[in-house]
Design a protein around this motif. Sequence first.
Motif, PDB file in Angstrom:
ATOM      1  N   TYR A   5       0.842  -1.194   0.000  1.00  0.00           N
ATOM      2  CA  TYR A   5       0.000   0.000   0.000  1.00  0.00           C
ATOM      3  C   TYR A   5       0.876   1.242   0.000  1.00  0.00           C
ATOM      4  O   TYR A   5       1.857   1.320   0.740  1.00  0.00           O
ATOM      5  N   THR A   6       0.509   2.203  -0.827  1.00  0.00           N
ATOM      6  CA  THR A   6       1.184   3.498  -0.858  1.00  0.00           C
ATOM      7  C   THR A   6       0.299   4.504  -0.140  1.00  0.00           C
ATOM      8  O   THR A   6      -0.768   4.872  -0.648  1.00  0.00           O
ATOM      9  N   PRO A   7       0.710   4.920   1.068  1.00  0.00           N
ATOM     10  CA  PRO A   7      -0.107   5.857   1.833  1.00  0.00           C
ATOM     11  C   PRO A   7      -0.124   7.240   1.204  1.00  0.00           C
ATOM     12  O   PRO A   7       0.789   7.616   0.464  1.00  0.00           O
ATOM     13  N   ARG A   8      -1.166   8.007   1.517  1.00  0.00           N
ATOM     14  CA  ARG A   8      -1.302   9.375   1.000  1.00  0.00           C
ATOM     15  C   ARG A   8      -1.459  10.348   2.165  1.00  0.00           C
ATOM     16  O   ARG A   8      -2.148  10.049   3.141  1.00  0.00           O
ATOM     17  N   GLY A   9      -0.828  11.508   2.051  1.00  0.00           N
ATOM     18  CA  GLY A   9      -1.001  12.562   3.032  1.00  0.00           C
ATOM     19  C   GLY A   9      -0.185  12.413   4.301  1.00  0.00           C
ATOM     20  O   GLY A   9      -0.441  13.108   5.281  1.00  0.00           O
ATOM     21  N   VAL A  10       0.784  11.481   4.305  1.00  0.00           N
ATOM     22  CA  VAL A  10       1.630  11.251   5.476  1.00  0.00           C
ATOM     23  C   VAL A  10       3.092  11.146   5.051  1.00  0.00           C
ATOM     24  O   VAL A  10       3.405  11.107   3.870  1.00  0.00           O
ATOM     25  N   CYS A  11       3.973  11.078   6.037  1.00  0.00           N
ATOM     26  CA  CYS A  11       5.412  11.004   5.757  1.00  0.00           C
ATOM     27  C   CYS A  11       5.849   9.626   5.252  1.00  0.00           C
ATOM     28  O   CYS A  11       6.819   9.519   4.516  1.00  0.00           O
ATOM     29  N   SER A  12       5.150   8.567   5.670  1.00  0.00           N
ATOM     30  CA  SER A  12       5.495   7.219   5.213  1.00  0.00           C
ATOM     31  C   SER A  12       5.268   7.115   3.715  1.00  0.00           C
ATOM     32  O   SER A  12       4.359   7.727   3.168  1.00  0.00           O
ATOM     33  N   ARG A  13       6.108   6.295   3.066  1.00  0.00           N
ATOM     34  CA  ARG A  13       6.030   6.170   1.616  1.00  0.00           C
ATOM     35  C   ARG A  13       5.478   4.826   1.133  1.00  0.00           C
ATOM     36  O   ARG A  13       5.011   4.715   0.004  1.00  0.00           O
ATOM     37  N   PHE A  14       5.570   3.779   1.982  1.00  0.00           N
ATOM     38  CA  PHE A  14       5.140   2.456   1.527  1.00  0.00           C
ATOM     39  C   PHE A  14       4.906   1.546   2.724  1.00  0.00           C
ATOM     40  O   PHE A  14       5.650   1.592   3.696  1.00  0.00           O
ATOM     41  N   PHE A  15       3.850   0.717   2.646  1.00  0.00           N
ATOM     42  CA  PHE A  15       3.567  -0.305   3.654  1.00  0.00           C
ATOM     43  C   PHE A  15       3.566  -1.669   2.992  1.00  0.00           C
ATOM     44  O   PHE A  15       3.025  -1.830   1.895  1.00  0.00           O
ATOM     45  N   SER A  16       4.126  -2.656   3.675  1.00  0.00           N
ATOM     46  CA  SER A  16       3.997  -4.054   3.288  1.00  0.00           C
ATOM     47  C   SER A  16       3.512  -4.798   4.530  1.00  0.00           C
ATOM     48  O   SER A  16       4.202  -4.814   5.552  1.00  0.00           O
ATOM     49  N   ILE A  17       2.321  -5.391   4.425  1.00  0.00           N
ATOM     50  CA  ILE A  17       1.684  -6.019   5.579  1.00  0.00           C
ATOM     51  C   ILE A  17       1.369  -7.474   5.230  1.00  0.00           C
ATOM     52  O   ILE A  17       0.740  -7.748   4.208  1.00  0.00           O
ATOM     53  N   GLN A  18       1.812  -8.379   6.090  1.00  0.00           N
ATOM     54  CA  GLN A  18       1.518  -9.801   5.922  1.00  0.00           C
ATOM     55  C   GLN A  18       0.326 -10.154   6.806  1.00  0.00           C
ATOM     56  O   GLN A  18       0.357  -9.901   8.017  1.00  0.00           O
ATOM     57  N   VAL A  19      -0.715 -10.732   6.206  1.00  0.00           N
ATOM     58  CA  VAL A  19      -1.913 -11.141   6.933  1.00  0.00           C
ATOM     59  C   VAL A  19      -2.214 -12.592   6.587  1.00  0.00           C
ATOM     60  O   VAL A  19      -2.214 -12.969   5.415  1.00  0.00           O
ATOM     61  N   GLU A  20      -2.439 -13.407   7.625  1.00  0.00           N
ATOM     62  CA  GLU A  20      -2.835 -14.803   7.419  1.00  0.00           C
ATOM     63  C   GLU A  20      -4.050 -15.099   8.284  1.00  0.00           C
ATOM     64  O   GLU A  20      -4.016 -14.849   9.494  1.00  0.00           O
ATOM     65  N   ASP A  21      -5.093 -15.613   7.683  1.00  0.00           N
ATOM     66  CA  ASP A  21      -6.320 -15.972   8.393  1.00  0.00           C
ATOM     67  C   ASP A  21      -6.843 -14.831   9.267  1.00  0.00           C
ATOM     68  O   ASP A  21      -7.286 -15.051  10.399  1.00  0.00           O
ATOM     69  N   GLY A  22      -6.768 -13.605   8.761  1.00  0.00           N
ATOM     70  CA  GLY A  22      -7.297 -12.452   9.470  1.00  0.00           C
ATOM     71  C   GLY A  22      -6.426 -11.930  10.595  1.00  0.00           C
ATOM     72  O   GLY A  22      -6.829 -11.044  11.340  1.00  0.00           O
ATOM     73  N   ILE A  23      -5.204 -12.466  10.718  1.00  0.00           N
ATOM     74  CA  ILE A  23      -4.266 -12.059  11.773  1.00  0.00           C
ATOM     75  C   ILE A  23      -3.045 -11.410  11.122  1.00  0.00           C
ATOM     76  O   ILE A  23      -2.462 -11.947  10.178  1.00  0.00           O
ATOM     77  N   ILE A  24      -2.650 -10.260  11.657  1.00  0.00           N
ATOM     78  CA  ILE A  24      -1.470  -9.551  11.139  1.00  0.00           C
ATOM     79  C   ILE A  24      -0.212 -10.288  11.583  1.00  0.00           C
ATOM     80  O   ILE A  24       0.010 -10.513  12.776  1.00  0.00           O
ATOM     81  N   GLN A  25       0.601 -10.671  10.611  1.00  0.00           N
ATOM     82  CA  GLN A  25       1.844 -11.388  10.892  1.00  0.00           C
ATOM     83  C   GLN A  25       3.046 -10.448  10.977  1.00  0.00           C
ATOM     84  O   GLN A  25       3.944 -10.651  11.792  1.00  0.00           O
ATOM     85  N   SER A  26       3.061  -9.428  10.117  1.00  0.00           N
ATOM     86  CA  SER A  26       4.158  -8.458  10.140  1.00  0.00           C
ATOM     87  C   SER A  26       3.744  -7.195   9.403  1.00  0.00           C
ATOM     88  O   SER A  26       2.862  -7.220   8.547  1.00  0.00           O
TER      89      SER A  26
END
Length: 83
Positions: A5-26
């Motif tokens: 995901y590329t966020p908008r309107g904030v200082c962060s430039r990129f997110f990479s999120i691992q999700v398995e079975d509805g649980i955030i892994q990283s």
Amino acid sequence: MTIEYTPRGVCSRFFSIQVEDGIIQSVQVIGGCDGNLKGISSLLKGMKVEDAIARMEGIRCGGKATSCPDQLARALRTAMPQA
């Protein structure tokens, strides 16, 4: 599932999120406030996606209409099943 995901309107430039079975892994964030985002990423690990969204959605940063937590919630919404 990996959410990229590329966020908008904030200082962060990129997110990479691992999700398995509805649980955030990283959560990995490029840019933004390094220490704060490492802390948020650590707290999110093992959390249900819907709980994380409920806690972070709508948070604002200073005078901005959004924040990195709000943008993370928006990214996580993409992992929610469509009703």
